[in-house]
Motif scaffolding. Structure first.
Motif, short mmCIF file in Angstrom:
data_model
loop_
_atom_site.label_atom_id
_atom_site.label_comp_id
_atom_site.label_asym_id
_atom_site.label_seq_id
_atom_site.Cartn_x
_atom_site.Cartn_y
_atom_site.Cartn_z
N ARG A 185 2.54 -27.09 21.11
CA ARG A 185 3.68 -26.35 21.67
C ARG A 185 3.18 -25.04 22.27
NH1 ARG A 185 8.13 -27.45 16.80
NH2 ARG A 185 8.29 -29.71 17.19
N ASP A 186 3.57 -24.81 23.52
CA ASP A 186 3.09 -23.65 24.26
C ASP A 186 4.28 -23.00 24.97
OD1 ASP A 186 1.86 -21.80 25.94
OD2 ASP A 186 0.18 -23.12 26.43
N ARG A 187 4.76 -21.88 24.46
CA ARG A 187 5.94 -21.23 25.02
C ARG A 187 5.66 -20.63 26.39
NH1 ARG A 187 8.06 -16.89 20.95
NH2 ARG A 187 5.82 -16.39 20.95
N LEU A 188 4.45 -20.15 26.61
CA LEU A 188 4.14 -19.46 27.86
C LEU A 188 3.75 -20.43 28.99
CD1 LEU A 188 4.37 -16.38 27.99
CD2 LEU A 188 1.88 -16.25 28.03
N LEU A 189 3.06 -21.50 28.64
CA LEU A 189 2.60 -22.49 29.62
C LEU A 189 3.11 -23.87 29.19
CD1 LEU A 189 -1.11 -21.31 30.13
CD2 LEU A 189 0.90 -20.69 31.49
N PRO A 190 4.36 -24.19 29.47
CA PRO A 190 4.95 -25.43 28.97
C PRO A 190 4.28 -26.70 29.47
CG PRO A 190 6.41 -24.34 30.55
CD PRO A 190 5.33 -23.37 30.22
N ALA A 191 3.47 -26.63 30.52
CA ALA A 191 2.74 -27.82 30.97
C ALA A 191 1.79 -28.33 29.90
CB ALA A 191 1.98 -27.51 32.26
N ASN A 192 1.43 -27.48 28.96
CA ASN A 192 0.55 -27.90 27.86
C ASN A 192 1.30 -28.63 26.75
OD1 ASN A 192 -1.92 -26.87 28.85
ND2 ASN A 192 -1.38 -24.80 28.15
N ASP A 193 2.62 -28.49 26.71
CA ASP A 193 3.40 -29.16 25.67
C ASP A 193 3.15 -30.66 25.71
OD1 ASP A 193 4.48 -26.76 24.90
OD2 ASP A 193 6.46 -27.12 25.79
N GLY A 194 3.05 -31.25 24.53
CA GLY A 194 2.88 -32.70 24.49
C GLY A 194 2.08 -33.13 23.28
N ARG A 195 1.86 -34.45 23.21
CA ARG A 195 1.12 -35.04 22.10
C ARG A 195 -0.22 -35.58 22.60
NH1 ARG A 195 6.45 -38.20 19.70
NH2 ARG A 195 7.55 -36.28 19.05
N TYR A 196 -1.23 -35.34 21.79
CA TYR A 196 -2.59 -35.70 22.17
C TYR A 196 -3.23 -36.50 21.04
CZ TYR A 196 -1.76 -31.99 25.58
OH TYR A 196 -1.23 -31.21 26.58
N ARG A 197 -3.76 -37.64 21.39
CA ARG A 197 -4.47 -38.47 20.42
C ARG A 197 -5.94 -38.06 20.45
NH1 ARG A 197 -7.52 -43.22 20.37
NH2 ARG A 197 -7.18 -44.57 18.54
N VAL A 198 -6.42 -37.53 19.32
CA VAL A 198 -7.80 -37.06 19.21
C VAL A 198 -8.57 -38.03 18.33
CG1 VAL A 198 -9.31 -35.17 18.52
CG2 VAL A 198 -7.05 -34.67 19.47
N SER A 199 -9.70 -38.50 18.82
CA SER A 199 -10.52 -39.46 18.09
C SER A 199 -11.99 -39.11 18.31
CB SER A 199 -10.25 -40.88 18.58
OG SER A 199 -10.83 -41.08 19.86
N PRO A 200 -12.91 -39.79 17.64
CA PRO A 200 -14.33 -39.54 17.90
C PRO A 200 -14.72 -39.78 19.35
CG PRO A 200 -14.07 -40.72 15.85
CD PRO A 200 -12.72 -40.70 16.48
N ASP A 201 -13.91 -40.55 20.09
CA ASP A 201 -14.22 -40.85 21.48
C ASP A 201 -13.66 -39.82 22.46
OD1 ASP A 201 -15.54 -43.22 20.75
OD2 ASP A 201 -13.63 -44.29 20.67
N GLY A 202 -12.83 -38.87 21.98
CA GLY A 202 -12.27 -37.87 22.87
C GLY A 202 -10.79 -37.65 22.63
N ALA A 203 -10.10 -37.15 23.65
CA ALA A 203 -8.68 -36.81 23.53
C ALA A 203 -7.92 -37.28 24.76
CB ALA A 203 -8.50 -35.31 23.34
N GLU A 204 -6.66 -37.70 24.54
CA GLU A 204 -5.82 -38.14 25.64
C GLU A 204 -4.36 -37.91 25.29
OE1 GLU A 204 -6.14 -42.33 26.23
OE2 GLU A 204 -5.96 -42.79 24.09
N ARG A 205 -3.53 -37.71 26.33
CA ARG A 205 -2.08 -37.59 26.13
C ARG A 205 -1.51 -38.94 25.72
NH1 ARG A 205 1.21 -33.31 27.90
NH2 ARG A 205 0.19 -31.74 29.21
N VAL A 206 -0.55 -38.90 24.79
CA VAL A 206 0.11 -40.12 24.34
C VAL A 206 1.58 -39.82 24.08
CG1 VAL A 206 -1.97 -41.12 23.29
CG2 VAL A 206 -0.48 -39.64 21.92
N GLU A 207 2.36 -40.88 23.87
CA GLU A 207 3.76 -40.75 23.51
C GLU A 207 3.99 -41.12 22.05
OE1 GLU A 207 6.04 -39.44 25.37
OE2 GLU A 207 4.69 -39.21 27.10
N ALA A 208 2.93 -41.36 21.31
CA ALA A 208 3.05 -41.81 19.92
C ALA A 208 3.58 -40.69 19.03
CB ALA A 208 1.68 -42.27 19.41
N PRO A 209 4.14 -41.02 17.86
CA PRO A 209 4.62 -40.00 16.92
C PRO A 209 3.48 -39.08 16.49
CG PRO A 209 5.44 -42.17 16.30
CD PRO A 209 4.42 -42.40 17.38
N ALA A 210 3.81 -37.80 16.29
CA ALA A 210 2.79 -36.81 15.93
C ALA A 210 2.50 -36.85 14.44
CB ALA A 210 3.25 -35.42 16.33
N ASP A 211 1.23 -36.69 14.11
CA ASP A 211 0.84 -36.52 12.70
C ASP A 211 0.97 -35.07 12.27
OD1 ASP A 211 -0.05 -39.26 12.15
OD2 ASP A 211 -1.66 -38.82 13.58
#
Length: 389
Positions: free
Chosen positions: A312-338
């Motif tokens: 969550r980013d109040r100043l730069l809302p383009a950063n808002d979202g969910r990101y799946r982080v794994s040993p292979d890297g990171a990507e935007r996803v729509e999955a439920p957040a942990d």
């Protein structure tokens, strides 16, 4: 109404310096001081807040680079000269400056050195790295063995030419280290030139020059002298050890003071570890992820099951979202957040100096899978910059 403008000429730059210095309770720059300050200003990256024709707030950035975990080097903005005129504080001026600066940065990440710890979290900066201030009793400091390389002293003219080139080659190795821009070196030269006791030595190993040390020596009292290390850069352990041998064996030096990384093995260099005393641990790197997707993709991760992080980013809302982080890297996803984290605290964990579990224990974030998140963001070296701006 506050208006943010980009400054472009010397008269504006000098007014900018005056407003900033007044905010820090300093006087306007004298002509002599301005001659020193002027080279650190340049086009496109100097912002000021105006009320009509009155300049009431300032900020500035320098084009730099930054090492992230895994060794990648990304474009970076070094933020400096942030200030609001004393009669215009707490009216949204700083927020307007920060929003404009961050939304127009060409770089995916920014960092600064904070004058106060409470200011910058609300603009998305997180405390991402700290240093340890140490004092060494040089009279009792014994490092076993001799040097493996050679140390030579160079004069100011040679330092002006060699140090920027050498730093470009060896100074971007540890996460948190940043590239130094021409204006930084101009100020460093002025600082060296203003200290009669300043000296620079360069270390050479089998492959050539691979480290340097700049220091000054001052008398404390009654012929007792303290060495203050101003700049210390090295490529490998041999250069690091040899430069400490040089410093600890210098005649007429009774104490040495320096700021080092939290995990710096300095204590274990000496036969008696008590010659190294930690005086303080203080914040160094305040990190702002301006482009969260790019910065999450830039670094590497440890071994653990994937975790979905909601940012969550109040100043730069383009950063808002969910990101799946794994040993292979990171990507935007729509999955439920942990877990859910504000962007300032994502900056705090980015270099691994702080963990998700610590933040959860302090009730700063909420979520599950904390152990996996900790393992993914774990690092083998604590962040350290070593470049003040």
């Amino acid at each position: 109404m506050t208006e943010i403008r980009v400054l472009s000429d010397e008269a504006q730059f000098r007014a900018h310096a005056t407003v900033f210095r007044r905010a820090m309770h300093w006087g306007p720059p004298t002509d002599e001081q301005w001659d020193v300050i002027r080279p650190s200003y340049g086009p496109d990256r100097v912002l000021a807040a105006f009320d009509g024709d009155e300049m009431i707030g300032t900020t500035q950035s320098y084009a730099s680079s930054l090492v992230v975990p895994g060794g990648a080097v990304v474009p970076h903005a070094a933020i400096s000269r942030v200030g609001v005129r004393a009669d215009r504080t707490r009216r949204g001026v700083l927020t307007a400056l920060m929003r404009e600066q961050l939304s127009t940065l060409p770089d995916p990440v920014a960092s600064l050195r904070a004058s106060e710890g409470r200011i910058y979290g609300r603009f998305g900066y997180g405390l991402a790295g700290r240093w340890r201030s140490v004092e060494i009793d040089a009279e009792r400091a014994v490092i076993p063995g001799g040097m493996t390389g050679r140390v030579r002293m160079i004069d100011a003219e040679a330092a002006d030419k060699l140090l920027p080139e050498l730093h470009e080659t060896i100074g971007l190795r540890r996460p948190g280290q940043i590239g130094r821009w021409p204006g930084w070196w101009t100020r460093a030269r002025d600082r060296r030139g203003g200290a009669d006791s300043s000296a620079t030595v360069v270390h050479s190993g089998p492959d050539g020059d691979d480290g340097f040390l700049t220091y000054k020596v001052s008398e404390v009292k009654d012929n007792r002298y303290r060495m203050s290390i101003q700049d210390f850069v090295w490529a490998g352990e041999d250069a690091w050890r040899d430069l400490w041998i040089y410093a600890s064996r210098l005649d007429l030096v009774h104490t040495i003071e320096h700021d080092v990384a939290l995990d710096d093995p300095l204590t274990w260099l000496f036969e008696d570890p008590r010659v190294v005393r930690t005086k303080d641990v203080f914040d160094e790197i305040w990190l702002r992820l301006a482009d969260v997707p790019r910065m999450l993709s830039a670094r590497t991760y440890g071994t653990a099951e994937p975790v979905v992080i909601e940012v969550r980013d109040r100043l730069l809302p383009a950063n808002d979202g969910r990101y799946r982080v794994s040993p292979d890297g990171a990507e935007r996803v729509e999955a439920p957040a942990d877990l859910v984290i504000p962007v300032d605290l994502l900056g705090a964990v980015y270099f691994g100096d702080t963990t998700f579990s610590q933040l959860a224990a302090a009730k700063r974030i909420e979520g599950t899978r904390l152990a996996d998140a900790d393992a993914l963001f774990a690092v083998d070296r604590k962040p350290y910059c070593g470049t003040f701006f």
